[in-house]
Scaffold this active site. Structure first.
Site, PDB file in Angstrom:
ATOM      1  N   LYS A   1      -9.168   9.322   1.137  1.00 58.67           N
ATOM      2  CA  LYS A   1      -9.766   7.976   1.103  1.00 58.67           C
ATOM      3  C   LYS A   1     -11.214   8.025   1.578  1.00 58.67           C
ATOM      4  CE  LYS A   1      -5.500   5.296   1.661  1.00 58.67           C
ATOM      5  NZ  LYS A   1      -4.511   6.315   2.034  1.00 58.67           N
TER       6      LYS A   1
ATOM      7  N   CYS B   1       0.799  -1.230   0.000  1.00 58.89           N
ATOM      8  CA  CYS B   1       0.000   0.000   0.000  1.00 58.89           C
ATOM      9  C   CYS B   1       0.832   1.279   0.000  1.00 58.89           C
ATOM     10  CB  CYS B   1      -0.970  -0.029   1.160  1.00 58.89           C
ATOM     11  SG  CYS B   1      -2.207  -1.336   0.948  1.00 58.89           S
TER      12      CYS B   1
ATOM     13  N   GLU C   1      -1.035   6.884  12.845  1.00 60.64           N
ATOM     14  CA  GLU C   1      -0.646   8.012  12.011  1.00 60.64           C
ATOM     15  C   GLU C   1      -0.691   9.324  12.801  1.00 60.64           C
ATOM     16  OE1 GLU C   1      -3.267   8.225   8.631  1.00 60.64           O
ATOM     17  OE2 GLU C   1      -1.707   9.270   7.520  1.00 60.64           O
TER      18      GLU C   1
ATOM     19  N   HIS D   1      -2.499   9.197   5.232  1.00 61.67           N
ATOM     20  CA  HIS D   1      -2.863   7.868   4.740  1.00 61.67           C
ATOM     21  C   HIS D   1      -4.347   7.641   5.051  1.00 61.67           C
ATOM     22  CE1 HIS D   1      -2.316   3.758   3.485  1.00 61.67           C
ATOM     23  NE2 HIS D   1      -2.791   3.312   4.626  1.00 61.67           N
TER      24      HIS D   1
ATOM     25  N   PHE E   1       0.970  -2.939   4.530  1.00 63.43           N
ATOM     26  CA  PHE E   1       1.344  -4.288   4.945  1.00 63.43           C
ATOM     27  C   PHE E   1       2.818  -4.525   4.595  1.00 63.43           C
ATOM     28  CE2 PHE E   1      -3.112  -6.432   4.771  1.00 63.43           C
ATOM     29  CZ  PHE E   1      -3.544  -5.556   5.726  1.00 63.43           C
TER      30      PHE E   1
ATOM     31  N   HIS F   1      -9.678   3.295  -0.789  1.00 62.16           N
ATOM     32  CA  HIS F   1      -8.276   2.893  -0.659  1.00 62.16           C
ATOM     33  C   HIS F   1      -7.942   1.925  -1.797  1.00 62.16           C
ATOM     34  CE1 HIS F   1      -4.474   1.678   0.680  1.00 62.16           C
ATOM     35  NE2 HIS F   1      -4.741   1.174   1.859  1.00 62.16           N
TER      36      HIS F   1
END
Lengths: 422, 411, 84
Positions: free
Chosen positions: A341, A169, A320, A309, A405, A346
């Site tokens: 997002k 990602c 975050e 993010h 990830f 996403h």
């Protein structure tokens, strides 16, 4: 003398609109493009919402041969590359192809085509030893998806360094960061770079169902993506692509190119903690931010906007928020932060590039896009997440971050070009 | 030139997992003795498929090498990568816990992801339903899995990445690892490992159209031979420990196999274009990057596709730089098959061991090289030679070209 | 009479999350925390999904999260099965 890198062209395919203008209109209006999944019947799945693109390959100018040959993610990448090239005004035909490279990000690459071919070869899972007589001549390119940067290279006539950056990602930031490094070190003068992912396919929906990372808020798809809100329940899967033309600053300046921004700093770190889990302290993302600021020769207080993010999972939003405080100190509380997002979902490896596009447009227009669906922030997320409504603000330096990830944490700093007004 | 951006980067550790040997020494012994890892596939019954020979790793017992808790969440390729990384770090005598976490990075290349694992999950999804899909599928499949798992296992938190460029990607990972080191990271674990030998992965290999259908393992993959009939897919690869020269010397504990002295990558013009392919240019750029003239190169490790058109094009690139019969050329991958992202790094290992031992491995199986190729191919037996500088070439499907130059480090 | 036994749980945990020689089996440590036994949240999600399939029981996410030891997870499953 360090070579500087600027963005001179943008191409975007994001949910809710076709091209850069419709993308920006959606973001600044705070509209959302999430809906119930229409590509297949989602009723057996835990999460049944997504941000899909109504993509018509023919009207996008792809030939029937290209449509047959290319996976959906490659199609997105190619049309974005064409747009970015046109937008840059750079005459690629008159540019030495050896000095043009491609760096393209994707997390799950040809997932759509893999699933289609799997169903054919296995009879919908009936046979473990699949039947090679139904083999597509393109199957190898779904197994090994580096055909995607190859398609982009053919589209733009690039013969310099080319590769796919696939860091899950954060691919969309890391692919562009990779391109920046290649121009800086002199391996290329022009890079066509960005990312594309089309993961709205049963296997990908099922694998995020399994770890309960995607939202089960199926009754209200338009408001399902709620980063930083106390009521958030996971991210909304999406598809999309963004591709840029990057140039060495002096040559862009000499040709009088329109410059969106300079990419002044980029860094990535790993958390070496867990393939999917995040520690709450935000340590490694903070380190990536500090390193990107150092490379930009900027103090944290110079950041005017953070494109977060903001996936809308509890662990991400808190991680975050901690990373922003850890890296920017008190300035974190004074800085507008938003997650697009909330509107476009996403799109895994692609979203980092789509968020770079949003950041470039934010600088260009002097507008901070909002976080949609944010009505009541998680008490542990106590920063300014620009709820619901866009804000006008002159932006000289923007930070965009990604987390993914594998433990990847990436940060990029974009700066308004010298002499620009807005 | 000096300064951090031009500081030499050394290889101080090697981990090999190859069809003809587990570990660098086993692999090297087998390679010099001409022992092949190419044999009929045993992981499933491939007899119904048009080809059934592969460079398959045997004798690797996962539980002997991988912590039990990692087994349910890892594809066979990731187990290979974790083992090879362990071996490389052990070889380099690196105690990762004693170094600063942000000063260690991981850059791997991957071409096919955790394919066997993901095939099983696709099968569960379609045969039984989405509730059967594993929580581990979300990361066991994706191309960054080996970088992520190596980073976690060794506490490496520095700049890290995963690159995909088919068979050329492994050299790109080494090139990018050198870049990462020069940009300030003292140690980078780098290389590539692949495996896709489940039935779906296998037929996907076959769809490339380049896989040899010759059934004699000794004759199936004979690069540069007049009877070359295609390549044999293999699995495995190599993981290296790269360190900035100063950092390696300061640590002072390990051998230095050599320097990653040059690297470049290029892309071919579109199919049908009259413009020349990019392999020669990649090689020339890598030599220039290393500050090496063609005359200084002692051996070329070829990409060695094993198809006449591709072999001829590579021969032309080599003779274009070195002249006809101007440099010894070899392809030890004739004993392993083509390993996708693992192929380039394994050739880098062979080059470094050639430097160490003063010997060039042979291209097994190849008998009759067309004269007009102009190649001095090392045939039949290893050739003793003083090796100080080696060029490694790799090509990926659709036009990826990468080249690495390794050089001896003499004290 | 419990329907799922500690041995069932041990078997499923090993299949879903692997085993290390160093760690005790849950059969011997039913009261120890999953964290201490080396099972992370992913391992427990996989285990819960497998139990749901094998025993035909629905286990709500938050109740699985609240089960901190093998015994608590076992009690949750058997409680659900008893009332099903």
């Amino acid at each position: 003398m360090t070579r500087r890198v600027v963005v001179t062209g943008i191409g975007v395919r994001a949910p809710g609109g076709r091209g850069v203008k419709e993308f920006w209109d959606l973001l600044t209006a705070g509209r959302t493009a999430t809906r119930r999944i229409s590509f297949f019947d989602p009723s057996p799945y835990r999460s049944q919402v997504a941000a899909e693109i109504d993509f018509d390959a023919e009207s996008e100018g792809l030939t029937p041969r290209e449509i047959r040959r290319m996976d959906r993610a490659a199609q997105f990448a190619v049309v974005c590359a064409r747009d970015a090239v046109a937008d840059s005004g750079l005459d690629f035909a008159a540019t030495d192809p050896h000095r043009v490279g491609v760096s393209l990000g994707s997390a799950v690459a040809a997932a759509t085509s893999l699933e289609r071919e799997y169903r054919v070869l296995s009879g919908d899972g009936a046979a473990w030893e699949v039947d090679h007589r139904y083999l597509s001549p393109h199957m190898y390119d779904y197994l090994v998806p580096s055909v995607m940067p190859a398609e982009v290279a053919w589209t733009v006539g690039a013969e310099g360094p080319a590769a796919m950056v696939s860091n899950g990602c954060t691919s969309g930031i890391d692919a562009v960061g990779h391109a920046v490094q290649l121009i800086r070190e002199g391996s290329a003068d022009v890079m066509v770079t960005g990312a594309s992912d089309t993961p709205i396919t049963p296997i990908v929906v099922a694998c995020f169902d399994a770890i309960k990372a995607t939202t089960p808020r199926n009754d209200d798809p338009e408001h399902a993506s709620r980063p930083f809100d106390a009521s958030r329940t996971g991210f909304v899967l999406a598809e999309g692509a963004a591709v840029f033309v990057l140039e060495e600053y002096e040559s862009a300046r000499r040709r009088g190119a329109h410059v969106y921004a300079e990419i002044s700093g980029y860094a990535t770190r790993c958390n070496a903690y867990h393939m999917t889990g995040l520690k709450t302290d935000g340590r490694e993302m903070a380190e990536a931010i500090r390193s990107a600021l150092d490379e930009s020769r900027l103090d944290g207080t110079a950041i005017d906007y953070i494109n977060a993010h903001g996936s809308g999972t509890k662990q991400n939003d808190r991680h975050e928020t901690a990373a922003f405080k850890r890296s920017l100190g008190d300035h974190a509380y004074r800085t507008p932060i938003s997650s697009i997002k909330s509107m476009v979902g996403h799109s895994l490896g692609a979203i980092g590039s789509i968020e770079i596009a949003a950041s470039l447009l934010a600088i260009e227009h002097g507008v901070v896009p909002p976080t949609a669906n944010l009505h009541s922030a998680d008490p542990e997320c106590d920063l300014d997440y620009v709820p619901l409504t866009a804000r006008e603000r002159r932006l000289d330096a923007v930070l965009t971050v990604g987390s993914g990830f594998g433990g990847f944490q990436s940060a990029m700093v974009l700066r308004r070009p010298e002499g620009a007004t807005a | 030139m000096t300064g951090p951006h031009h500081e030499p980067v050394y290889v101080t550790g090697i981990g090999v997992i190859a069809p003809n040997g587990l570990g660098a020494q086993q692999y090297w012994d087998a390679t010099l003795e001409g022992r092949s890892g190419i044999a009929p596939l045993t992981r499933f019954d491939a007899s119904a498929y048009p080809a059934a020979l592969a460079g398959q790793i045997s004798g690797f017992e996962p539980k002997d090498h991988i912590p039990g808790r990692l087994l349910p969440q890892t594809d066979v390729s990731t187990r290979f990568a974790l083992a090879a990384a362990d071996w490389a770090l052990t070889d380099a005598k690196v105690d990762a816990g004693s170094l600063v976490d942000y000063e260690m990075g991981v850059v791997t290349s991957n071409a096919s992801g955790g394919f066997d694992f993901t095939h099983r999950e696709f099968n569960k999804l379609w045969a039984q339903g989405p509730q059967l899909v594993s929580v581990y599928e979300s990361f066991a499949w994706f191309y960054a899995v080996n970088t992520g798992q190596i980073s976690i296992r060794h506490g490496m938190r520095g700049p890290s990445s995963a690159l995909v460029a088919d068979q050329a990607g492994g050299l790109d990972a080494i090139g990018h690892a050198r870049r990462t080191a020069r940009r300030g990271t003292r140690l980078v674990v780098a290389g590539g490992v692949d495996s896709a030998f489940d039935p779906w992965g296998w037929v996907s290999h076959l769809s490339s159209g380049g896989v040899s259908q010759v059934t004699d393992p000794a004759r199936a993959y004979t690069p540069f031979d007049s009877a070359a009939a295609g390549w044999i897919p293999g699995e495995g690869g190599a993981i290296l420990v790269l360190e900035r020269a100063e950092a390696a010397r300061a640590r002072g504990e390990s051998q230095i196999y050599g320097e990653i002295a040059g690297y470049a990558s290029t892309f071919d013009p579109p199919p049908g274009s009259p413009r020349p392919p990019g392999l020669r240019r990649a090689a020339e750029l890598a030599l220039a990057d290393a500050g090496v003239t063609p005359a200084e190169v002692d051996v070329v490790f070829a990409d060695a596709a094993g198809l006449a058109g591709l072999d001829r094009a590579e021969a032309a690139a080599i003779t274009g730089i070195f002249g006809p019969h101007g440099v010894p050329v070899t392809a030890p991958k004739a004993l392993t098959g083509r390993l996708l992202s693992g192929g380039g790094p394994l050739d880098v290992v062979s080059a470094l061991l050639s430097i160490r031992d003063g010997v060039l491995p042979a291209t097994a199986g190849t008998e009759d090289v067309p004269g007009d190729y102009g190649l001095d191919l090392v045939l039949h037996e290893p050739r003793a030679a003083r090796v100080a500088t080696a060029l490694i070439l790799a090509r990926g499907r659709w036009g990826f070209n990468s080249a690495v130059v390794v050089r001896a480090v003499r004290d | 009479m419990p329907i799922m036994t500690i041995d069932d749980l041990q078997r499923i945990l090993v299949s879903c999350a692997g085993e290390d020689d160093a760690t005790a089996t849950v059969t011997d440590s039913a009261g120890r925390r999953f964290d201490d036994l080396g099972y992370d949240s992913l391992a427990l999600m996989e285990t819960a999904a497998r139990i749901e399939q094998e025993f035909g029981v629905k286990l709500p996410d938050d109740e699985v999260n609240d089960a901190r030891t093998p015994q608590e997870l076992l009690d949750l499953v058997n409680g659900r099965l008893a009332t099903a």
